[in-house]
Design an enzyme around this catalytic site. Structure first.
Site, mmCIF file in Angstrom:
data_model
loop_
_atom_site.group_PDB
_atom_site.id
_atom_site.type_symbol
_atom_site.label_atom_id
_atom_site.label_comp_id
_atom_site.label_asym_id
_atom_site.label_seq_id
_atom_site.Cartn_x
_atom_site.Cartn_y
_atom_site.Cartn_z
ATOM 1 N N HIS A 149 0.950 -1.294 -0.161
ATOM 2 C CA HIS A 149 0.037 -0.103 -0.052
ATOM 3 C C HIS A 149 0.845 1.529 0.119
ATOM 4 C CE1 HIS A 149 -3.373 -2.736 1.159
ATOM 5 N NE2 HIS A 149 -2.322 -3.308 1.736
ATOM 6 N N LYS B 241 15.678 20.918 -11.225
ATOM 7 C CA LYS B 241 15.203 19.989 -11.624
ATOM 8 C C LYS B 241 15.936 18.980 -12.194
ATOM 9 C CE LYS B 241 11.301 18.931 -10.874
ATOM 10 N NZ LYS B 241 10.234 19.423 -11.848
ATOM 11 N N SER C 3 14.776 20.896 -16.558
ATOM 12 C CA SER C 3 13.303 21.509 -16.658
ATOM 13 C C SER C 3 13.833 22.998 -17.107
ATOM 14 C CB SER C 3 12.888 21.810 -15.536
ATOM 15 O OG SER C 3 11.932 23.262 -15.434
ATOM 16 N N GLU D 106 9.169 8.027 -16.857
ATOM 17 C CA GLU D 106 7.911 8.412 -16.839
ATOM 18 C C GLU D 106 7.482 7.958 -18.414
ATOM 19 O OE1 GLU D 106 7.541 12.420 -14.371
ATOM 20 O OE2 GLU D 106 9.103 12.460 -16.061
#
Ligand code: ARG
Length: 459
Positions: free
Chosen positions: A157, A284, A278, A291
């Protein structure tokens, strides 16, 4: 006379929009190699059946080799009337060798031809993907062997659950991939059957030796029923399911690693080679490779779903709808080819942060071990679970870690606690206690590694 292969019964021209709508050359051109190999073998089979003289068969085989050389060199020029790869290759063959080319299609239909081409193409593609998949498994297995000492929190979980070996986590993904590899090997057997000789739907009227033709093309055999053979795309559906589930597995790996690479977890650092920055925020470093592995699973599931919807409700034998099998197939194969190699790249280059993993191991994750301590002293597990729960609550009210509770505190909960309860609080010990086959102990994980290494060497 119409220049179209099928022009004989038509008097009117085709609407140019229809021509574009109908054409598949834009995507099926990538089957050129399979199409030529299939036609060369078919010419030999026609020769063996006495429908071509030896000279004619030789002329066709050689002419097709010249067409192949043009494709290979990037010199093949697709012409306006080239509806699909079959039409294009036959048109070019005719230009190169003249009238003899007109005998090649004897007894054959584009229906058995395309089904054969796709199977030949996919067979090679599967072999390539199987290699990439085994390389990925190899990365996981070798990392697992090398980093066997690393402990980290295991989650259910997404909540910290019990300590595990990092290698156990790696192997959990490797075992999913072994199922993918086995599935791919298995479906390959159903891909590697030859529909050629099925004609349009009813079979071939000439004495073609299909068994010999199948051997010539490296097929394991030929399809048993011509009506099924020309329209069966189950092998494409199976491949797309394989691809979809493979992507689901890669997506889950990606999701784990995206979490583990956040500042909040910090268990791993991704190599610059698989990250991007970024354009706005200079600090970043984004896990784009991961992804995309996660995101591209959506498109491959779409490829599979799309094909199944196309096949659903088709009447018997070939229908033009079936032409829609190729784009999802090519898309899935290309996506998997990239995804498997990228996954291997990410996994082999990421850096683990053992201290960060250690720092996240807290004694609450040993509450189960505390319950098991009492089990070893004869207290029924259902009771010990409550007692350990009470200990967690007690620590919480005191504002201390579970491990900081003293023996006196624990003895207020149950008299069976003794001084050796302090041994419960070792993470390494906890991991080592999970020694039943398949558990996270060193011995068990090493056994898994040995098992998969042996399998990879066989495979
Ligand atoms: N381009 C077609 C396909 O991809 C080849 C078979 C066409 N057959 C036909 N009868 N028009 O399925």
């Amino acid at each position: 006379m119409s220049t179209k292969l099928w022009g004989g019964r038509f008097t009117g021209p085709t609407d140019p929009l229809m021509e574009a709508f109908d054409a598949s050359i834009g995507f099926d051109r990538r089957l050129w190699r399979a199409d030529i190999a299939g036609s060369q073998a078919y010419a030999r089979a026609l020769g063996a059946a006495g429908l071509l003289t030896e000279a004619e068969a030789g002329e066709i085989v050689d002419g097709l080799a010249r067409v192949a050389a043009e494709w290979e060199a990037g010199a093949f020029r697709i012409q306006p009337g080239d509806e699909d790869i079959h039409t294009a290759n036959e048109r070019r063959l005719t230009e190169l060798i003249g009238a003899a080319a007109g005998k090649l299609h004897t007894g054959r239909s584009r229906n058995d031809q395309i089904a054969t081409d796709v199977r030949l193409w996919l067979r090679d593609e599967i072999d390539r993907l199987a290699q990439y998949l085994r390389q990925l498994m190899g990365v996981a297995v070798e990392r697992a062997a090398h980093e066997i000492d690393l402990l980290m929190p295991g989650y259910t979980h997404t909540q910290p659950a019990q300590p595990v070996r990092w290698s156990h986590w790696l192997m959990s993904h490797a075992w999913m991939w072994q199922r993918d590899a086995l599935r791919l090997d298995d479906l390959r057997r159903r891909v590697n059957l030859m529909p050629l000789g099925n004609g349009a739907l009813a079979g071939n009227p000439f004495p073609i030796d299909r068994a010999a033709l199948a051997r010539d093309l490296g097929f394991d055999g030929h399809t048993p029923n011509s009506m099924d053979g020309v329209s069966d795309r189950d092998f494409v559906a199976e491949f797309l399911f394989w691809a979809a589930l493979m992507m689901v597995h890669l997506s889950r790996l990606a999701e784990d690693l995206i979490l583990y690479s956040t500042q909040e977890f910090g268990y791993v650092t991704l190599a610059d080679a698989y990250s991007t920055g970024s354009s706005l925020m200079p600090q970043k470093k984004n896990p784009d490779a991961l992804e995309l592995l996660r995101g591209k699973s959506g498109r491959v599931i779409g490829d599979m779903t799309g094909l199944l919807v196309t096949l659903k409700g088709l009447p018997s034998t070939y229908n033009k709808d079936i032409q829609e099998d190729k784009e999802p197939l090519f898309d899935a194969a290309d996506t998997l080819s990239g995804a498997l190699q990228i996954a291997a790249g990410v996994l082999s280059t990421l850096q683990t942060k053992p201290e960060a993993m250690r720092a996240r191991l807290v004694s609450e994750m040993l509450a189960t071990d505390l319950a098991e301590y009492l089990v070893r002293r004869g207290v029924p597990f259902r009771e010990t679970h409550h007692i350990a729960g009470a200990a967690v609550r007690l620590a919480e009210t005191r504002g201390v870690n579970l491990a900081e509770l003293g023996l006196d505190d624990l003895r207020t909960l149950h008299p069976a606690f003794e001084a050796d309860v302090s041994r419960v609080w070792g993470f390494e010990e906890s991991v080592e206690r999970r020694d039943a086959a398949g558990g996270t102990s060193r011995r068990s994980v090493e056994a898994q590694i040995a098992q998969l290494r042996a399998w990879l060497e066989l495979g």
